[in-house]
Design a protein around this motif. Structure first.
Motif, PDB file in Angstrom:
ATOM      1  N   GLU A  99       3.867   3.806  57.746  1.00 54.25           N
ATOM      2  CA  GLU A  99       3.454   2.438  58.060  1.00 54.25           C
ATOM      3  C   GLU A  99       2.882   2.434  59.470  1.00 54.25           C
ATOM      4  OE1 GLU A  99       2.768  -1.555  57.671  1.00 54.25           O
ATOM      5  OE2 GLU A  99       3.796  -0.381  56.110  1.00 54.25           O
ATOM      6  N   PRO A 100       1.567   2.153  59.633  1.00 53.81           N
ATOM      7  CA  PRO A 100       0.974   2.187  60.974  1.00 53.81           C
ATOM      8  C   PRO A 100       1.661   1.201  61.913  1.00 53.81           C
ATOM      9  CG  PRO A 100      -0.733   2.096  59.289  1.00 53.81           C
ATOM     10  CD  PRO A 100       0.581   1.831  58.601  1.00 53.81           C
ATOM     11  N   PRO A 101       1.642   1.483  63.216  1.00 53.66           N
ATOM     12  CA  PRO A 101       2.273   0.569  64.173  1.00 53.66           C
ATOM     13  C   PRO A 101       1.532  -0.755  64.267  1.00 53.66           C
ATOM     14  CG  PRO A 101       1.029   2.257  65.333  1.00 53.66           C
ATOM     15  CD  PRO A 101       1.025   2.644  63.878  1.00 53.66           C
ATOM     16  N   SER A 102       2.221  -1.731  64.763  1.00 56.25           N
ATOM     17  CA  SER A 102       1.606  -3.049  64.948  1.00 56.25           C
ATOM     18  C   SER A 102       0.377  -2.938  65.841  1.00 56.25           C
ATOM     19  CB  SER A 102       2.633  -3.999  65.569  1.00 56.25           C
ATOM     20  OG  SER A 102       2.053  -5.233  65.891  1.00 56.25           O
ATOM     21  N   GLY A 103      -0.698  -3.551  65.406  1.00 58.19           N
ATOM     22  CA  GLY A 103      -1.925  -3.547  66.198  1.00 58.19           C
ATOM     23  C   GLY A 103      -2.819  -2.344  65.970  1.00 58.19           C
ATOM     24  N   ALA A 104      -2.425  -1.450  65.061  1.00 57.04           N
ATOM     25  CA  ALA A 104      -3.271  -0.280  64.773  1.00 57.04           C
ATOM     26  C   ALA A 104      -4.586  -0.742  64.151  1.00 57.04           C
ATOM     27  CB  ALA A 104      -2.546   0.675  63.830  1.00 57.04           C
ATOM     28  N   MET A 143      10.125  17.416  60.364  1.00 62.71           N
ATOM     29  CA  MET A 143      10.932  16.458  61.121  1.00 62.71           C
ATOM     30  C   MET A 143      10.777  16.668  62.629  1.00 62.71           C
ATOM     31  SD  MET A 143      12.290  14.346  59.026  1.00 62.71           S
ATOM     32  CE  MET A 143      10.714  14.530  58.170  1.00 62.71           C
ATOM     33  N   ARG A 144      10.610  17.912  63.055  1.00 62.01           N
ATOM     34  CA  ARG A 144      10.425  18.172  64.487  1.00 62.01           C
ATOM     35  C   ARG A 144       9.082  17.655  64.993  1.00 62.01           C
ATOM     36  NH1 ARG A 144      10.673  24.022  66.045  1.00 62.01           N
ATOM     37  NH2 ARG A 144      10.165  23.087  68.070  1.00 62.01           N
ATOM     38  N   SER A 145       8.114  17.471  64.101  1.00 65.23           N
ATOM     39  CA  SER A 145       6.823  16.940  64.526  1.00 65.23           C
ATOM     40  C   SER A 145       6.893  15.432  64.753  1.00 65.23           C
ATOM     41  CB  SER A 145       5.743  17.261  63.489  1.00 65.23           C
ATOM     42  OG  SER A 145       5.955  16.534  62.294  1.00 65.23           O
ATOM     43  N   PRO A 156       9.748   4.986  68.561  1.00 68.47           N
ATOM     44  CA  PRO A 156       8.481   4.403  68.075  1.00 68.47           C
ATOM     45  C   PRO A 156       7.414   4.295  69.152  1.00 68.47           C
ATOM     46  CG  PRO A 156      10.151   2.697  68.297  1.00 68.47           C
ATOM     47  CD  PRO A 156      10.847   3.999  68.528  1.00 68.47           C
ATOM     48  N   ASN A 157       7.808   4.430  70.404  1.00 72.04           N
ATOM     49  CA  ASN A 157       6.845   4.315  71.507  1.00 72.04           C
ATOM     50  C   ASN A 157       6.271   5.663  71.937  1.00 72.04           C
ATOM     51  OD1 ASN A 157       7.199   1.429  71.797  1.00 72.04           O
ATOM     52  ND2 ASN A 157       9.190   1.884  72.723  1.00 72.04           N
ATOM     53  N   ASP A 158       6.752   6.741  71.335  1.00 68.90           N
ATOM     54  CA  ASP A 158       6.253   8.076  71.652  1.00 68.90           C
ATOM     55  C   ASP A 158       4.935   8.285  70.911  1.00 68.90           C
ATOM     56  OD1 ASP A 158       5.708  10.756  71.949  1.00 68.90           O
ATOM     57  OD2 ASP A 158       7.761  11.425  71.565  1.00 68.90           O
ATOM     58  N   PRO A 202      15.587   6.510  61.441  1.00 69.15           N
ATOM     59  CA  PRO A 202      14.158   6.253  61.244  1.00 69.15           C
ATOM     60  C   PRO A 202      13.309   7.144  62.147  1.00 69.15           C
ATOM     61  CG  PRO A 202      15.373   4.189  61.419  1.00 69.15           C
ATOM     62  CD  PRO A 202      16.341   5.277  61.776  1.00 69.15           C
ATOM     63  N   MET A 203      12.229   7.683  61.581  1.00 66.71           N
ATOM     64  CA  MET A 203      11.365   8.596  62.320  1.00 66.71           C
ATOM     65  C   MET A 203       9.951   8.024  62.413  1.00 66.71           C
ATOM     66  SD  MET A 203      13.448  11.024  63.139  1.00 66.71           S
ATOM     67  CE  MET A 203      12.451  12.442  63.629  1.00 66.71           C
ATOM     68  N   TYR A 204       9.234   8.446  63.475  1.00 66.24           N
ATOM     69  CA  TYR A 204       7.905   7.926  63.752  1.00 66.24           C
ATOM     70  C   TYR A 204       6.964   9.077  64.104  1.00 66.24           C
ATOM     71  CZ  TYR A 204      10.422   3.505  64.103  1.00 66.24           C
ATOM     72  OH  TYR A 204      11.215   2.405  63.827  1.00 66.24           O
ATOM     73  N   TRP A 205       5.689   8.858  63.788  1.00 63.56           N
ATOM     74  CA  TRP A 205       4.644   9.825  64.130  1.00 63.56           C
ATOM     75  C   TRP A 205       3.484   9.041  64.741  1.00 63.56           C
ATOM     76  CZ3 TRP A 205       0.383  12.124  60.706  1.00 63.56           C
ATOM     77  CH2 TRP A 205      -0.147  13.279  61.292  1.00 63.56           C
ATOM     78  N   ASN A 206       3.279   9.246  66.034  1.00 61.00           N
ATOM     79  CA  ASN A 206       2.277   8.471  66.767  1.00 61.00           C
ATOM     80  C   ASN A 206       2.517   6.970  66.587  1.00 61.00           C
ATOM     81  OD1 ASN A 206       0.003   8.011  68.389  1.00 61.00           O
ATOM     82  ND2 ASN A 206      -1.371   7.951  66.611  1.00 61.00           N
ATOM     83  N   GLY A 207       3.782   6.563  66.578  1.00 58.37           N
ATOM     84  CA  GLY A 207       4.134   5.160  66.430  1.00 58.37           C
ATOM     85  C   GLY A 207       4.194   4.665  65.003  1.00 58.37           C
ATOM     86  N   ALA A 208       3.726   5.462  64.033  1.00 61.78           N
ATOM     87  CA  ALA A 208       3.756   5.069  62.620  1.00 61.78           C
ATOM     88  C   ALA A 208       5.127   5.409  62.033  1.00 61.78           C
ATOM     89  CB  ALA A 208       2.651   5.774  61.851  1.00 61.78           C
ATOM     90  N   ARG A 209       5.738   4.459  61.356  1.00 55.18           N
ATOM     91  CA  ARG A 209       7.086   4.665  60.817  1.00 55.18           C
ATOM     92  C   ARG A 209       7.025   5.434  59.500  1.00 55.18           C
ATOM     93  NH1 ARG A 209      10.048   1.572  57.320  1.00 55.18           N
ATOM     94  NH2 ARG A 209       8.576  -0.155  57.532  1.00 55.18           N
TER      95      ARG A 209
END
Length: 452
Positions: free
Chosen positions: A30-35, A152-154, A159-161, A384-391
């Motif tokens: 799920e892309p971050p808010s404002g993507a 998972m390490r990636s 969420p702000n990373d 919960p995990m995030y990738w470039n702010g995407a959940r």
């Protein structure tokens, strides 16, 4: 060049058009808010600029005597990232069903042995705004547990990373070097365990297989899953709340994995009954377990043990079926707990020998199945995990189907969910997606049996 271990070489030797030997994963984000609309494109552009590839992701079978070999690795110094990482979009209306159809086709294609044995796809175009990542790696490079840990390490729980990490650039976790004496002692102990397997094999077999009633291979009934297969695949995926499994666990005293196996057993019973193909005797599942120590989790190659479990599909009552499954798993685990790791690996090789035998032409159609299905629970993220702010919304492992093993069920925990990935031979397992409904019904039946 580097020699390939016998275990890893087996996955190369056994591969054919009908039997792709890669493990894979489908992740939904799920892309971050404002993507903005270029969020995925910008990520892709950032990733392809990185030319730092770890050795595991530079490997491919080397040339020996003028041909591609399955016994030695060569390493690419210049990896063509534009080939290994693709960006694509779904056709309208962009349903999850359309995504799974694309993944089914990707999962049925072979990796190019002239290149490092992995590929990844960034997929956009889902109607709900989410995007997906499908990645696959040859089983000779990584087992499913190691591939999952790298994925998972990636990611990060923050969420702000906004650092964009990918598995192929991650260095192995650092660990304290062991003293030389300790290392030598480990080598001697391992050699001793291997040597001991010869003269003690008869006593080991008697103790483990007879006295302790370990579930034996080649006693499973023949089912519609235990047939020769084609090369095309069908994939299905769904998530269930972990709390539902824990509710049944707390009410019965079973483990979460026992509940998972009972849920799968109920679904398989219903699916086979639907096709008028339910055998009178119980199905048997092969359940892989990792035998790696903690400091070995990021290593390449394979170190997986196996347990055979009675799925009690001949029992109609879901509570009694769960009890039988729990008893089978406990008895089999007890055997492995009392063995050194080298002997546990040797015993696992015996129990899972049907996987290798399935690669022998004609074996699946002429011999009784060693087991009916592989059901694997791979450790995942507990938060919960995030990738470039995407959940990370869904994390669905997708494994291997073989001759005689036309269906595979693999799952992983993803924060508060268990995410199931199903892979089946497109020809031999019709309407694979119907199994998802049977899985839900089977879990609901267990809950009702427990008064939940």
């Amino acid at each position: 060049m580097e020699l390939i271990s016998p275990t890893d070489s087996m996955f190369l030797l056994g591969e054919s058009r009908e039997h792709p030997m890669h493990v894979a994963g489908l992740q939904l984000f799920e892309p971050p808010s404002g993507a903005g609309p270029d969020f995925v494109k910008d990520m892709y552009d950032t990733i392809v600029k990185n030319d730092d590839f770890q050795p595991t992701f530079r490997k491919h079978p080397g040339r020996l005597l003028g041909g591609i070999s399955s016994f030695a690795w060569a390493f690419d110094d210049d990896v063509d990232i534009d080939y290994h990482l693709r960006r694509s979009a779904l056709p309208r209306p962009g349903r999850v069903r359309d995504l799974l159809e694309l993944v089914s086709r990707l999962h049925g294609t072979l990796l190019d042995r002239h290149r490092p044995l992995w590929e990844a796809s960034l997929v956009e175009g889902l109607s709900d705004g989410r995007f997906a990542v499908y990645s696959k790696t040859h089983h000779s490079l990584l087992d499913g547990v190691s591939a999952q840990r790298l994925a998972m390490r990636s990611m990060t729980p923050d969420p702000n990373d906004r650092d964009i990490r990918v598995p192929w650039t991650l260095k192995p976790k650092s660990r304290k070097p062991r003293p030389a004496q300790s290392t030598l002692r480990s080598v001697i102990d391992a050699a001793g365990s291997v040597a001991a397997l010869g003269p003690s094999s008869l006593s080991l077999a008697r103790a483990a297989l007879i006295e302790q009633q370990l579930t034996l291979p080649f006693r499973a009934p023949k089912t519609m899953f235990n047939v020769p297969i084609g090369g095309a695949r069908r994939a299905a995926a769904q998530s269930w709340p972990l709390a539902r499994f824990k509710g049944v666990k707390d009410a019965t005293g079973a483990t979460v994995n026992d509940v998972v196996l009972a849920m799968c057993a109920g679904a398989l019973r219903a699916y086979l009954s639907e096709h008028e193909a339910l055998p009178d005797t119980p199905l048997v599942a092969m359940v892989p377990v990792s035998l790696r120590a903690e400091h070995e989790q990021d290593a390449g190659g394979n170190m997986v043990g196996t347990i055979l479990c009675n799925l009690a599909t001949d029992i109609e009552d879901p509570a009694k079926r769960l009890e039988a499954i729990s008893t089978s798993m406990s008895a089999n685990k007890k055997v492995f707990a009392e063995l050194p790791r080298m002997q546990a690996l040797a015993l696992s090789a015996f129990l899972s020998s049907g996987v290798a035998l399935a690669l022998v032409p004609g074996f699946a159609s002429s011999a009784p199945p060693p087991f009916n299905i592989v059901i694997s629970n791979v450790p995942g993220a507990r938060e919960p995990m995030y990738w470039n702010g995407a959940r990370l919304d869904g994390n669905y492992p997708l494994s291997i189907a073989l001759d005689g093993q036309a269906l595979n069920i693999t799952l992983t925990n993803n924060a508060d969910n268990l995410d199931f990935g199903l892979v089946g031979c497109r020809r031999s397992v019709p309407h694979l997606q119907r199994l998802l409904g049977h899985l839900e019904d089977a879990l609901a039946d267990l809950e009702r049996a427990c008064g939940l």
